[in-house]
Scaffold this motif. Structure first.
Motif, mmCIF file in Angstrom:
data_model
loop_
_atom_site.group_PDB
_atom_site.id
_atom_site.type_symbol
_atom_site.label_atom_id
_atom_site.label_comp_id
_atom_site.label_asym_id
_atom_site.label_seq_id
_atom_site.Cartn_x
_atom_site.Cartn_y
_atom_site.Cartn_z
ATOM 1 N N HIS A 1 -10.789 -3.461 -0.904
ATOM 2 C CA HIS A 1 -10.349 -4.021 -2.186
ATOM 3 C C HIS A 1 -8.906 -3.635 -2.482
ATOM 4 O O HIS A 1 -8.098 -4.489 -2.869
ATOM 5 N N HIS B 1 -6.193 -6.445 -3.247
ATOM 6 C CA HIS B 1 -5.750 -6.535 -4.644
ATOM 7 C C HIS B 1 -4.355 -5.943 -4.821
ATOM 8 O O HIS B 1 -3.637 -6.291 -5.744
ATOM 9 N N CYS C 1 -3.822 -2.837 -5.531
ATOM 10 C CA CYS C 1 -3.842 -1.717 -6.478
ATOM 11 C C CYS C 1 -3.960 -0.407 -5.695
ATOM 12 O O CYS C 1 -4.263 -0.412 -4.500
ATOM 13 N N VAL D 1 -7.896 2.756 -7.576
ATOM 14 C CA VAL D 1 -9.355 2.656 -7.654
ATOM 15 C C VAL D 1 -9.954 3.203 -6.372
ATOM 16 O O VAL D 1 -9.668 2.733 -5.273
ATOM 17 N N HIS E 1 -11.379 -5.520 -11.513
ATOM 18 C CA HIS E 1 -12.288 -4.405 -11.222
ATOM 19 C C HIS E 1 -13.593 -4.575 -12.004
ATOM 20 O O HIS E 1 -14.689 -4.368 -11.473
HETATM 21 ZN ZN LIG Z 1 -7.879 -3.293 -7.661
#
Ligand SMILES: [Zn+2]
Ligand SMILES: C[S@@+](CC[C@H](N)C(=O)[O-])C[C@H]1O[C@@H](n2cnc3c(N)ncnc32)[C@H](O)[C@@H]1O
Length: 145
Positions: free
Chosen positions: A38, A42, A44, A47, A101
């Motif tokens: 993920h 994504h 990011c 997370v 998320h």
């Molecule tokens: Zn994310």
């Protein structure tokens, strides 16, 4: 006595050893395994699942927690453990600021049959927290925020 060849020798190796063995007995390891992929898609960075799911489940069970609050739902790993550990009477509310998320976490809750007992509260903790009513038996705010 000679040290076994696979014995961890540094703090980092001990950490890796604990994570590996904790995951081997983690009923939601398949959810935790999705985080790295993920993050890559994504884009990011914030997370990730801590390797403490069974401890969270144990806390929920031993506290007989009926209502649990979490800040930072992520993709839902820790909320799953709280709901599972607490048992059928336990409800988890988890605050999450990132809509993507939150959506993935909700899918995980449904897939695990826990969608009725875990609710995502969308928004920043600082915005959502003052709106909450009544009391919780357990509150969880992972380190770093
Ligand atoms: Zn994310
Ligand atoms: C380290 S992960 C949380 C791990 C989560 N407990 C799990 O098991 O997946 C951090 C998550 O908290 C969210 N977050 C960070 N700061 C937040 C805040 N102030 N309010 C709400 N969500 C926040 C991030 O968007 C991210 O999804």
């Amino acid at each position: 006595m000679p040290m076994p060849p696979d014995e961890p020798k540094s703090p980092e190796q001990v950490q890796q050893w604990i994570e590996k063995h904790a995951r081997e007995h983690d009923r939601f390891a398949h959810v935790a395994a999705k985080y790295a992929g993920h993050r890559a898609t994504h884009g990011c960075y914030d997370v990730y699942p801590y390797p403490n799911g069974s401890l969270l489940g144990t806390l929920a069970a031993t506290h007989r927690a009926q209502r649990i609050l979490e800040v930072g739902c992520g993709l839902g790993y820790s909320a799953l453990w709280f709901a599972y550990g607490g048992g059928p009477g336990t409800v988890v509310e988890s605050i999450e600021r990132d809509p993507e998320h939150a959506a993935i976490a909700i899918d995980h809750f449904k897939a695990e049959g826990l969608g009725e007992r875990i609710k995502v509260l969308a928004g920043l903790g600082a915005t959502v927290l003052p709106t909450l009513k009544d009391t919780y038996d357990l509150a969880y705010n992972p380190p770093a925020y």
